[in-house]
Scaffold this active site. Structure first.
Site, short mmCIF file in Angstrom:
data_model
loop_
_atom_site.label_atom_id
_atom_site.label_comp_id
_atom_site.label_asym_id
_atom_site.label_seq_id
_atom_site.Cartn_x
_atom_site.Cartn_y
_atom_site.Cartn_z
CB SER A 271 -0.95 -0.04 1.19
OG SER A 271 -1.69 -1.23 1.13
CG ASP B 76 -4.35 0.00 0.90
OD1 ASP B 76 -4.22 0.71 -0.12
OD2 ASP B 76 -4.15 0.44 2.06
NE ARG C 157 4.16 10.05 -3.08
CZ ARG C 157 3.57 10.16 -4.26
NH1 ARG C 157 4.30 10.26 -5.36
NH2 ARG C 157 2.25 10.16 -4.35
C1 BGC Z 1 -0.43 5.17 0.05
C2 BGC Z 1 -1.45 4.46 -0.76
C3 BGC Z 1 -2.34 3.63 0.12
C4 BGC Z 1 -2.91 4.49 1.22
C5 BGC Z 1 -3.79 3.70 2.16
C6 BGC Z 1 -1.07 5.93 1.18
O1 BGC Z 1 -0.11 6.48 1.98
O2 BGC Z 1 0.30 6.05 -0.75
O3 BGC Z 1 -0.84 3.65 -1.73
O4 BGC Z 1 -3.34 3.08 -0.64
O5 BGC Z 1 -1.87 5.05 1.96
O6 BGC Z 1 -3.13 2.69 2.79
#
Ligand code: BGC
Length: 715
Positions: A343, A396, A358
């Protein structure tokens, strides 16, 4: 027997009973003994004239003064001088008889006085009773006078409310209506400051609409080119499930503070069975120079999980591995397909390939940026010789969208999966024709759709429309990624607690307001003084968990007792006053409400982008959401709906068509579903997976291990 005893004993009844009242005018008795004799030649100062029997209050008072002064107080009075008794002659006779029997003089003088006092007291009491009868409120005033004495230990309570209905019908042991918090009587500087700060977190209907316009602009910009603040990442997932999918899959989830390993059995009837284990990720692996330790740790957890929950499968694999020279030792179906829920923002190149753009949410491992995270994990899995293939890379939000679509009621497919938890993000179904930037690699073009991972956490990093209080600025400045994830820093659970903490620290430092400090115990409704423990995490970055905000907002007990308890436990704030907890509640509510209205900007804009509201249909527009904030922050969803109804192009009618439902376990079920899609794609692919495994095993035997950043599979 002494003379005294003799004189005071009440002997025959006839002697003791008072004689009949004599109505004749009073006069000095001519043959009065010494004690009663009045000598007119004595100086006037020594002459006391007896008042007539009391007929009024003032005359009774005079009489009382006369007798008490004469008998005890006035040293100028000669005990040998006396006056006519105010009592009838027969009484005087009786007294005289006693005197001649050598009764001590004090007794003779006091008997008539006591009787008079009785009369006086009875009259006084009657008057008081009559007064009380007519002046009921006076009682309370009296009690206040006495209890307001500084040394009084009695605390005066307010007058009880008198209920019109004196009969209590159907008494309830507990209140049936939620208690309403007491409003402070006067606006203290703390109340005023709280209001001033709360106003800074206002996010009006106009703000919401401006936010939606800018969100739509940045969404489309992200569909056109790379390198925009909203990444709009194509996921290579071209359809959503319908609940009939079947199979056993593995899934792992890395995305926040925990790592989860699960096996999911999809039953094909919209239901599933899920087994999982969860472990906290050690802090030193989240912020490190190289990623190898983190991925080795993840592979170890997978091995542990297989040994615990799939022992037979695991043992069989070990036996087959020992016969690796026999090609029959390998069977494709013996390999677990694993969906890897990762995620963080990843640039995907295929269903199981993607390089990290990142880190977010406090992770910081520079060496992993730009590398294929699936390959990093597969390498560590292979080093442990596990029967697992990383088959799908899943965000996610994509998992949430899949899980919601698999389980959601009715035939409607889900439009959007969103997370409002530690971080925030959304993935939605976009028409391939709208994706103008190039989408390299294999994918099924027949559906005309592709799931896009928006990475909306980085919406408006340039702050064109996002609100920006001094607290937002401070939080961003001290974060590991200043200037990035600006939307997430105003919406998600990881940051909301920190915003509230920064507000509180500011208020505690302000000498003009009394937050968590009292001048003395009288200003604290617990009759104590508030104390912040020296080790309190209130003064440490990230020291206030957002869950405390949910507790504060939900606590409507009259004393805010749950919140007080948590303040003590989590922040070492002892004996917070009602005003303190009220301020805490209001700030938490304001910060949470702004987050919910910002969340509505993202959801509303995505609904408008899909064009579904203009389709002639009354089908619901389904959205699956997950995350601690949307699950636990009181009324988060209601506040989203309130803001959705205020969006131009949605309005109250459009808001009613939008169905927001919780989709739990998206990171498990959703990842399994995408692994299933991936398995289907493998079968259609030019080289079957069995061959890939054979090649891989041969390479290993030859000692040629795959290098980091390369995939070990063929597509
Ligand atoms: C991430 C996402 C993720 C979200 C929820 C963010 O910080 O960049 O990719 O889906 O958090 O977990």
């Amino acid at each position: 027997m002494s003379d005294w005893e003799d004189a005071t004993r009440c002997t025959p009844a006839a002697e003791c009973s008072p004689p009949p009242l004599n109505t004749a005018p009073l006069a000095a008795s001519p043959d009065a003994p010494d004690l009663y004799h009045v000598d007119p030649t004595n100086s006037p100062a020594k002459l006391a004239v007896a008042p007539s029997p009391p007929t009024t209050l003032s005359s009774a008072f005079k009489a009382w003064r006369f007798f008490s002064a004469r008998a005890d107080d006035d040293p100028d009075l000669d005990p040998s001088i006396t006056t006519a008794s105010p009592f009838p002659a027969a009484v005087d006779d009786h007294h005289r008889r006693q005197k001649t029997q050598k009764t001590p003089s004090i007794v003779a003088v006091h008997r008539p006085t006591l009787t008079f006092i009785h009369v006086f007291s009875v009259t006084f009491l009657i008057l008081v009773l009559v007064a009380q009868l007519f002046l009921t409120d006076v009682k309370f005033q009296y009690s206040r006078i006495f209890t307001s004495h500084p040394f009084s230990r009695t605390v005066s309570s307010p007058p009880a409310f008198v209920l019109d209905d004196s009969v209590c019908e159907s008494p309830q042991p507990f209140p049936t209506a939620p208690p309403v918090s007491r409003a402070p009587a006067m606006e203290s500087p703390l109340v005023q400051e709280t209001k001033r700060i709360v106003a800074q977190f206002d996010y009006t209907g106009t703000d919401v609409n401006n936010g939606v316009k800018e969100f739509l602009r940045q969404m489309n910009e992200g569909l056109q080119k790379d390198g925009t603040s909203m990444s709009q990442i194509p996921t290579y997932v071209t359809g959503v499930p319908n609940g009939t999918e079947k199979g056993l899959y593995l899934a792992v989830d890395l995305g926040g503070t925990n790592f989860r390993v699960c096996s999911i059995h999809l039953n094909g009837d919209t239901t599933f069975n899920l087994t999982y284990s969860k472990v906290a990720i050690p802090k030193e692996l989240m912020v490190a120079k190289t990623a190898q330790e983190l991925f080795a740790f993840l592979a170890k957890q997978i091995e542990q999980f297989l040994k615990t929950h799939h022992e037979d499968h695991f043992e069989a694999h070990i036996r087959r591995r020992n016969t690796i020279s026999t090609p029959d030792g390998f069977r494709d179906e013996h390999i677990f397909r694993l969906g890897f829920t990762f995620s963080f923002p990843v640039q995907q190149f295929g269903i199981n390939k993607g390089t990290l753009i990142r880190w977010t949410k406090g992770f910081d491992i520079p060496d992993a940026v730009g590398k294929d995270v699936c390959a990093l994990l597969q390498q560590e899995i292979d080093l442990l010789h596990l029967p697992v293939k990383v088959a799908a890379l899943v965000n996610d939000t994509v998992g949430t969208l899949m899980a919601r679509s698999y389980t959601s009621p009715g035939k409607t497919s889900t439009l959007l999966g969103a997370i409002f938890g530690t971080g925030t993000n959304g993935a939605y179904v976009e028409k391939v024709v709208n994706i103008q930037k190039s989408v390299d690699g294999e994918y099924d073009k027949s559906t005309g759709d592709m799931v896009i991972n928006t990475e909306w956490g980085s919406f408006d990093n340039q702050l064109n429309v996002l609100p920006n209080t001094s607290y937002d600025i401070e939080l961003d400045k001290k974060s590991v990624n200043p200037g990035i994830q600006m939307f997430e820093k105003r919406v998600s659970g990881m940051f909301l607690g920190e915003i509230v903490r920064l507000v509180l620290v500011d208020m505690v430092k302000n000498p003009n307001i009394a937050l968590f400090k009292d001048d003395n115990s009288s200003t604290n409704d617990w009759r104590s003084t508030t104390n912040i423990g020296s080790g309190s995490s209130l003064h440490k970055q990230w020291g206030l968990d957002s869950s405390l905000m949910s507790i504060a907002v939900a606590d409507n007990t009259p004393e805010h007792s749950t919140l007080r308890m948590q303040l003590e436990k989590e922040l070492q704030v002892d004996s917070a006053s009602f005003e303190d907890t009220q301020a805490f509640k209001e700030i938490s509510y304001a910060v949470g409400r702004r987050a919910a209205r910002l969340a509505a900007v993202a959801l509303g804009a995505t609904v408008l982008q899909s064009g579904k509201l203009s389709e002639a249909s009354d089908e619901p527009i389904d959205i699956g959401v997950d995350g601690s904030l949307v699950e636990h922050y009181p009324f988060f969803r209601d506040m989203i709906y309130e803001a959705l109804a205020a969006i131009d192009g949605i309005g109250p009618a459009g808001a009613q068509r939008i169905r927001i439902g919780i989709a739990k376990d998206g990171s498990g079920v959703g990842a399994a579903l995408i692994a299933l899609v991936a398995a289907g794609m493998e079968k259609k692919g030019p080289v079957d997976y069995l061959n890939a495994v054979r090649n891989n095993a041969a390479q290993k035997l030859a000692g040629v291990l795959p290098t980091v950043g390369e995939t070990t599979t063929l597509s």
